[in-house]
Design a protein around this motif. Structure first.
Motif, PDB file in Angstrom:
ATOM      1  N   ILE A 178       0.853  -1.183   0.000  1.00 15.73           N
ATOM      2  CA  ILE A 178       0.000   0.000   0.000  1.00 15.73           C
ATOM      3  C   ILE A 178       0.889   1.232   0.000  1.00 15.73           C
ATOM      4  O   ILE A 178       2.042   1.182   0.423  1.00 15.73           O
ATOM      5  N   ASP A 179       0.357   2.331  -0.489  1.00 12.42           N
ATOM      6  CA  ASP A 179       1.146   3.563  -0.483  1.00 12.42           C
ATOM      7  C   ASP A 179       0.559   4.621   0.442  1.00 12.42           C
ATOM      8  O   ASP A 179       1.168   5.649   0.677  1.00 12.42           O
ATOM      9  N   ASN A 180      -0.644   4.391   0.952  1.00 11.10           N
ATOM     10  CA  ASN A 180      -1.295   5.298   1.890  1.00 11.10           C
ATOM     11  C   ASN A 180      -1.395   6.724   1.349  1.00 11.10           C
ATOM     12  O   ASN A 180      -1.365   7.686   2.091  1.00 11.10           O
ATOM     13  N   GLU A 181      -1.511   6.844   0.040  1.00  6.22           N
ATOM     14  CA  GLU A 181      -1.619   8.153  -0.599  1.00  6.22           C
ATOM     15  C   GLU A 181      -3.060   8.535  -0.897  1.00  6.22           C
ATOM     16  O   GLU A 181      -3.343   9.672  -1.205  1.00  6.22           O
ATOM     17  N   GLY A 182      -3.952   7.580  -0.880  1.00  8.07           N
ATOM     18  CA  GLY A 182      -5.341   7.875  -1.199  1.00  8.07           C
ATOM     19  C   GLY A 182      -5.553   7.991  -2.696  1.00  8.07           C
ATOM     20  O   GLY A 182      -4.664   7.729  -3.505  1.00  8.07           O
ATOM     21  N   LEU A 183      -6.727   8.413  -3.068  1.00 10.32           N
ATOM     22  CA  LEU A 183      -7.100   8.549  -4.465  1.00 10.32           C
ATOM     23  C   LEU A 183      -6.497   9.813  -5.052  1.00 10.32           C
ATOM     24  O   LEU A 183      -6.534  10.879  -4.436  1.00 10.32           O
ATOM     25  N   LYS A 184      -5.937   9.693  -6.237  1.00 12.15           N
ATOM     26  CA  LYS A 184      -5.398  10.856  -6.945  1.00 12.15           C
ATOM     27  C   LYS A 184      -6.148  11.003  -8.259  1.00 12.15           C
ATOM     28  O   LYS A 184      -6.319  10.036  -8.989  1.00 12.15           O
ATOM     29  N   ILE A 185      -6.590  12.205  -8.535  1.00 14.89           N
ATOM     30  CA  ILE A 185      -7.302  12.481  -9.780  1.00 14.89           C
ATOM     31  C   ILE A 185      -6.463  13.438 -10.605  1.00 14.89           C
ATOM     32  O   ILE A 185      -6.029  14.481 -10.115  1.00 14.89           O
ATOM     33  N   ARG A 186      -6.238  13.054 -11.837  1.00 19.69           N
ATOM     34  CA  ARG A 186      -5.472  13.910 -12.741  1.00 19.69           C
ATOM     35  C   ARG A 186      -6.383  14.309 -13.894  1.00 19.69           C
ATOM     36  O   ARG A 186      -7.007  13.459 -14.520  1.00 19.69           O
ATOM     37  N   VAL A 187      -6.474  15.592 -14.147  1.00 22.50           N
ATOM     38  CA  VAL A 187      -7.307  16.102 -15.226  1.00 22.50           C
ATOM     39  C   VAL A 187      -6.387  16.620 -16.320  1.00 22.50           C
ATOM     40  O   VAL A 187      -5.518  17.452 -16.067  1.00 22.50           O
ATOM     41  N   GLU A 188      -6.583  16.093 -17.514  1.00 29.47           N
ATOM     42  CA  GLU A 188      -5.781  16.551 -18.646  1.00 29.47           C
ATOM     43  C   GLU A 188      -6.643  17.446 -19.520  1.00 29.47           C
ATOM     44  O   GLU A 188      -7.793  17.124 -19.809  1.00 29.47           O
ATOM     45  N   GLU A 189      -6.070  18.558 -19.908  1.00 27.94           N
ATOM     46  CA  GLU A 189      -6.793  19.469 -20.789  1.00 27.94           C
ATOM     47  C   GLU A 189      -6.719  18.964 -22.216  1.00 27.94           C
ATOM     48  O   GLU A 189      -5.677  18.509 -22.667  1.00 27.94           O
ATOM     49  N   LYS A 190      -7.849  19.041 -22.912  1.00 27.59           N
ATOM     50  CA  LYS A 190      -7.872  18.663 -24.325  1.00 27.59           C
ATOM     51  C   LYS A 190      -7.487  19.878 -25.147  1.00 27.59           C
ATOM     52  O   LYS A 190      -7.936  20.986 -24.890  1.00 27.59           O
TER      53      LYS A 190
END
Length: 76
Positions: free
Chosen positions: A63-75
């Motif tokens: 486990i990395d204990n970092e939680g959920l990461k959301i990355r948004v890429e611009e089109k």
């Protein structure tokens, strides 16, 4: 409870033995009879504890204990 009734109380005895050995988290899968252990102990130490009660490691992960990461890429 249903899992224990289906598989017997032996799974509780295994879980109690692992908790008594000092493993930090011991739980049962929702459908049984798999037992999950979460610990920061070395794999060899956990294997020794498990083998002392007749069990063995089936899957090892981290486990990395970092939680959920959301990355948004611009089109463009």
């Amino acid at each position: 409870r249903a899992e224990v009734e289906h598989h017997g109380f032996e799974i509780y005895r295994y879980m109690a033995a692992l908790r008594n050995a000092g493993l930090e988290f011991v739980g049962m899968s929702s459908v049984g009879p798999a037992i999950a252990v979460i610990t920061d102990r070395p794999e060899e130490e956990v294997a020794t504890i498990l083998s002392s009660v007749g069990l063995q490691i089936a899957i090892v992960t981290g486990i990395d204990n970092e939680g959920l990461k959301i990355r948004v890429e611009e089109k463009v």
